[in-house]
Motif scaffolding. Structure first.
Motif, mmCIF file in Angstrom:
data_model
loop_
_atom_site.group_PDB
_atom_site.id
_atom_site.type_symbol
_atom_site.label_atom_id
_atom_site.label_comp_id
_atom_site.label_asym_id
_atom_site.label_seq_id
_atom_site.Cartn_x
_atom_site.Cartn_y
_atom_site.Cartn_z
ATOM 1 N N GLU A 2 54.761 49.623 46.173
ATOM 2 C CA GLU A 2 53.675 50.479 46.644
ATOM 3 C C GLU A 2 52.540 50.422 45.624
ATOM 4 O OE1 GLU A 2 52.800 55.166 47.746
ATOM 5 O OE2 GLU A 2 54.825 54.551 47.179
ATOM 6 N N ILE A 3 51.305 50.193 46.101
ATOM 7 C CA ILE A 3 50.128 50.176 45.223
ATOM 8 C C ILE A 3 49.298 51.413 45.523
ATOM 9 C CG2 ILE A 3 48.008 48.963 44.604
ATOM 10 C CD1 ILE A 3 49.467 46.345 45.273
ATOM 11 N N ILE A 4 48.996 52.165 44.462
ATOM 12 C CA ILE A 4 48.240 53.409 44.587
ATOM 13 C C ILE A 4 46.944 53.248 43.810
ATOM 14 C CG2 ILE A 4 48.276 55.904 44.155
ATOM 15 C CD1 ILE A 4 51.489 55.366 43.977
ATOM 16 N N ARG A 10 44.704 51.216 38.992
ATOM 17 C CA ARG A 10 45.746 51.341 40.006
ATOM 18 C C ARG A 10 47.131 51.457 39.379
ATOM 19 N NH1 ARG A 10 44.773 45.792 39.961
ATOM 20 N NH2 ARG A 10 46.653 44.542 39.695
ATOM 21 N N GLU A 11 48.042 52.009 40.176
ATOM 22 C CA GLU A 11 49.463 52.067 39.823
ATOM 23 C C GLU A 11 50.223 51.192 40.808
ATOM 24 O OE1 GLU A 11 50.021 56.681 38.287
ATOM 25 O OE2 GLU A 11 50.878 56.081 40.207
ATOM 26 N N GLU A 12 51.166 50.440 40.299
ATOM 27 C CA GLU A 12 52.070 49.669 41.143
ATOM 28 C C GLU A 12 53.463 50.259 40.945
ATOM 29 O OE1 GLU A 12 51.582 45.576 39.958
ATOM 30 O OE2 GLU A 12 49.420 45.647 40.312
ATOM 31 N N LYS A 24 53.857 49.804 36.971
ATOM 32 C CA LYS A 24 52.911 48.993 36.211
ATOM 33 C C LYS A 24 51.546 49.603 36.487
ATOM 34 C CE LYS A 24 50.884 44.417 35.918
ATOM 35 N NZ LYS A 24 50.874 43.086 36.546
ATOM 36 N N LEU A 25 50.825 49.942 35.423
ATOM 37 C CA LEU A 25 49.513 50.556 35.566
ATOM 38 C C LEU A 25 48.447 49.602 35.058
ATOM 39 C CD1 LEU A 25 51.687 52.934 34.534
ATOM 40 C CD2 LEU A 25 49.809 54.271 35.397
ATOM 41 N N SER A 90 43.339 46.907 30.572
ATOM 42 C CA SER A 90 44.711 47.007 30.063
ATOM 43 C C SER A 90 45.727 47.076 31.193
ATOM 44 C CB SER A 90 44.861 48.257 29.189
ATOM 45 O OG SER A 90 43.997 48.198 28.085
ATOM 46 N N GLU A 91 46.923 46.602 30.892
ATOM 47 C CA GLU A 91 48.072 46.740 31.780
ATOM 48 C C GLU A 91 49.219 47.289 30.950
ATOM 49 O OE1 GLU A 91 49.024 43.073 33.765
ATOM 50 O OE2 GLU A 91 46.966 42.849 34.521
#
Length: 112
Positions: A2-4, A10-12, A24-25, A90-91
């Protein structure tokens, strides 16, 4: 997965079960999440790419700055006030206990 979409990137959502959550942000340079804490949720932030500035402390008026680079991490206990800010694109991974709705926002530039 889910991608938000978030105002800062974004957040994965990679995994969410009754025992843990892994996200993963992706945070865009110059953006930041709200100053917040969690009442139950405990989380560990692990930087994959970029440079992340963390503000961490016991209350909003006493936050220390820490810069995390790829391969560095920090664990945040419940009630620790914190904020992440991307110094550059950044990730990072966030592994936490499963309480996704446990967010108490103290300050937010995006009006949430």
């Amino acid at each position: 997965m889910e991608i938000i979409d978030k105002p800062w990137g974004r957040e994965e959502l990679l995994e969410h079960n009754d025992r843990y959550v892994v996200k993963k942000l992706v945070m865009n340079a110059g953006h930041k999440c709200s100053i917040q804490y969690h009442e139950k949720k405990m989380e560990t932030v692990y930087v994959l790419k970029g440079s992340l500035k963390l503000f961490v402390g016991k209350d909003i008026d006493n936050l220390e700055e820490k810069i995390l680079s790829p391969g560095e991490y920090l664990t945040l206990e419940p009630y620790v006030v914190h904020r992440m800010e991307a110094v550059e694109d950044s990730e990072y991974l966030e592994a936490s206990t499963p309480e996704l709705e446990d967010v108490v926002r103290l300050k937010d530039e995006y009006g949430r």
